[in-house]
Design an enzyme around this catalytic site. Structure first.
Site, mmCIF file in Angstrom:
data_model
loop_
_atom_site.group_PDB
_atom_site.id
_atom_site.type_symbol
_atom_site.label_atom_id
_atom_site.label_comp_id
_atom_site.label_asym_id
_atom_site.label_seq_id
_atom_site.Cartn_x
_atom_site.Cartn_y
_atom_site.Cartn_z
ATOM 1 N N HIS A 312 18.893 -5.322 58.078
ATOM 2 C CA HIS A 312 18.323 -4.293 57.223
ATOM 3 C C HIS A 312 18.244 -4.805 55.799
ATOM 4 O O HIS A 312 19.099 -5.576 55.356
ATOM 5 C CB HIS A 312 19.178 -3.017 57.273
ATOM 6 N N ASP A 370 16.187 1.561 63.684
ATOM 7 C CA ASP A 370 14.852 1.450 64.282
ATOM 8 C C ASP A 370 14.922 0.935 65.715
ATOM 9 O O ASP A 370 14.131 1.335 66.571
ATOM 10 C CB ASP A 370 13.980 0.514 63.445
#
Length: 440
Positions: A312, A370
């Site tokens: 991330h 995600d």
């Protein structure tokens, strides 16, 4: 809530060309301090250069705090793990909008207000017929959300607190309705109206999957999973879409136009489209036997392949939202009887391999939110094209909370970033007849 101006700053000094200037340093509740550079150009003739604004605080905010190194995400001070476990989306929406968790009566009144605004003007349905059937739902959402400003003139005065409030409620309430209509239009089915007796998450499922010809039984495990995904995605500080909304809003644009701008920014594959990219990656890998090949490629700096859904931009530790969603993901797979699905088997094996691989552990490339949300949506039968739309529904409450906060901030100015110009210097215009033909 009234935002308090920072007081008694510390001071840093900058020396340039024999001149030394003082730069105030402010510290918030937590996190790094900030240098106040508002007087930098006036005092030195210099701008700062910060591509992507990765070292720039563009605003003050009381809404969300992230510590990426420690894997911390707080909404109004509350850890995301506690909210996901003990709360529901409507309660979290109230928290983000108003700053405190609601009492029982406050929550009931808020839920009732949201239900009151779930319907959209019937003429909006005509907008959908102007799109091709194969139009991406996010393209439709950009258009129809922006068009809301042409229907609700009584909530366009951004300087009226009451009108800002009703605009916020309308956007939160109508987003699932508009999203459900976008999906139904794409598959040629009739629109499904929202039902006041259903929860926010239940309404989403009902508007996506029910038809007029047969009853639709809402799976409570699915509804809980959707509610949890909504909580986890509700806000995430000053990301690309939120910053877009603040920048658009700083010009005085109405809230419907600002949210439409945020949806457009969210559509990008590096932002809200990342969960779509996860499914694309799994399709590219193909089957479990090819995982070692792609793990090797992911480690090769010369290979353009990247494992989508791992790591991330902000979190250099395990994404705290992923911890929560990992458990939900496995619950959904068991409930849906999808454990034998090849794509989901591939995803789970990829997760297992990556979590045990020294390279990914060392680089802190953990599965992120995600990765799991994409798998959950696939298990529910939600098409890939709708993944980012559901993200937009969740993020709307954060967007509108950020917009409201910005509008109430006395320090807010119209956004006007500067640049480092590297083009041609001054030159005089040359008439056509005096220009030399370029030699071929």
């Amino acid at each position: 809530m009234t935002m308090v101006a920072p007081q008694a700053p510390h001071v840093a000094q900058l020396s340039y060309q024999g001149k030394t200037i003082d730069l105030p340093v402010y510290f918030g509740t937590d996190g790094p301090g900030v240098l106040d550079l508002q007087g930098l150009y006036r005092e030195t003739g210099l701008f700062t250069f910060d591509p992507g604004f990765t070292s720039t605080a563009s605003c003050r905010s009381e809404i969300t705090y992230i510590d990426g190194d420690k894997g911390i995400l707080l909404y109004r001070g509350y850890p995301i793990q506690q909210l996901a476990e003990k709360s529901d989306f409507m309660e979290v929406a109230y928290l983000l909008l108003y700053g405190e968790l609601p009492t029982s009566s406050q929550k009931g009144e808020f839920v009732q207000s949201v239900h009151k605004h779930t319907l959209v003007h019937e003429q909006i349905s005509a907008f959908y017929r102007g799109f091709r059937r194969d139009a991406h739902p996010m393209a439709i959402m950009v258009g129809v959300v922006g068009a809301l400003s042409s229907f609700y003139h009584d909530s366009l005065d951004i300087h009226d607190t009451a009108q800002r409030q009703i605009a916020a409620l309308r956007l939160i309430a109508k987003m699932p309705t508009l999203a459900g209509m976008a999906y139904k239009y794409s598959i040629g089915q009739p629109f499904v109206y929202p039902q006041s007796h259903l929860s926010y998450a239940e309404n989403m499922l009902n508007m996506l999957f029910s038809t007029p010809t047969a009853p639709y039984d809402i799976n409570p495990v699915w509804a809980k999973a959707i509610d949890r995904i909504l909580i986890l995605h509700a806000d995430h500080e000053q990301n690309a879409s939120t910053s877009t909304i603040r920048l658009a809003g700083s010009s005085g644009a109405n809230p419907f136009a600002c949210i439409a701008a945020g949806i457009a920014a969210l559509w990008g594959p590096a932002h809200g489209g990342a969960n779509e990219a996860v499914l694309g990656m799994l399709t590219e890998i193909g089957h479990v036997g090819r995982i070692p090949e792609f793990i090797k490629r992911a480690k090769d700096k010369e290979d353009p392949f990247r494992l989508m859904g791992f790591g991330h931009r902000v979190y250099k530790n395990y994404d705290p939202r992923a911890f929560v969603l990992r458990e939900t993901c496995h619950e959904i797979m068991g409930e849906s009887g999808m454990k034998d699905n090849p794509t989901l088997q591939l995803a789970m094996e990829l997760e297992r391999v990556a979590l045990a691989d020294d390279y990914f552990i060392e680089k802190k490339l953990y599965p992120n939110v995600d990765f799991y949300s994409g798998i959950i949506f696939r298990a529910m039968g939600i098409p890939v094209s709708m993944f980012t739309v559901l993200f937009a529904i969740a993020r709307t409450v954060g967007w509108i909370s950020q917009w409201k906060e910005m509008m109430a901030d006395p320090m807010q100015k119209i956004g006007r970033p500067r640049q480092l110009y590297v083009g041609q210097g001054y030159r005089d215009f040359i008439p056509m007849e005096k220009r030399l033909e370029e030699k071929t």
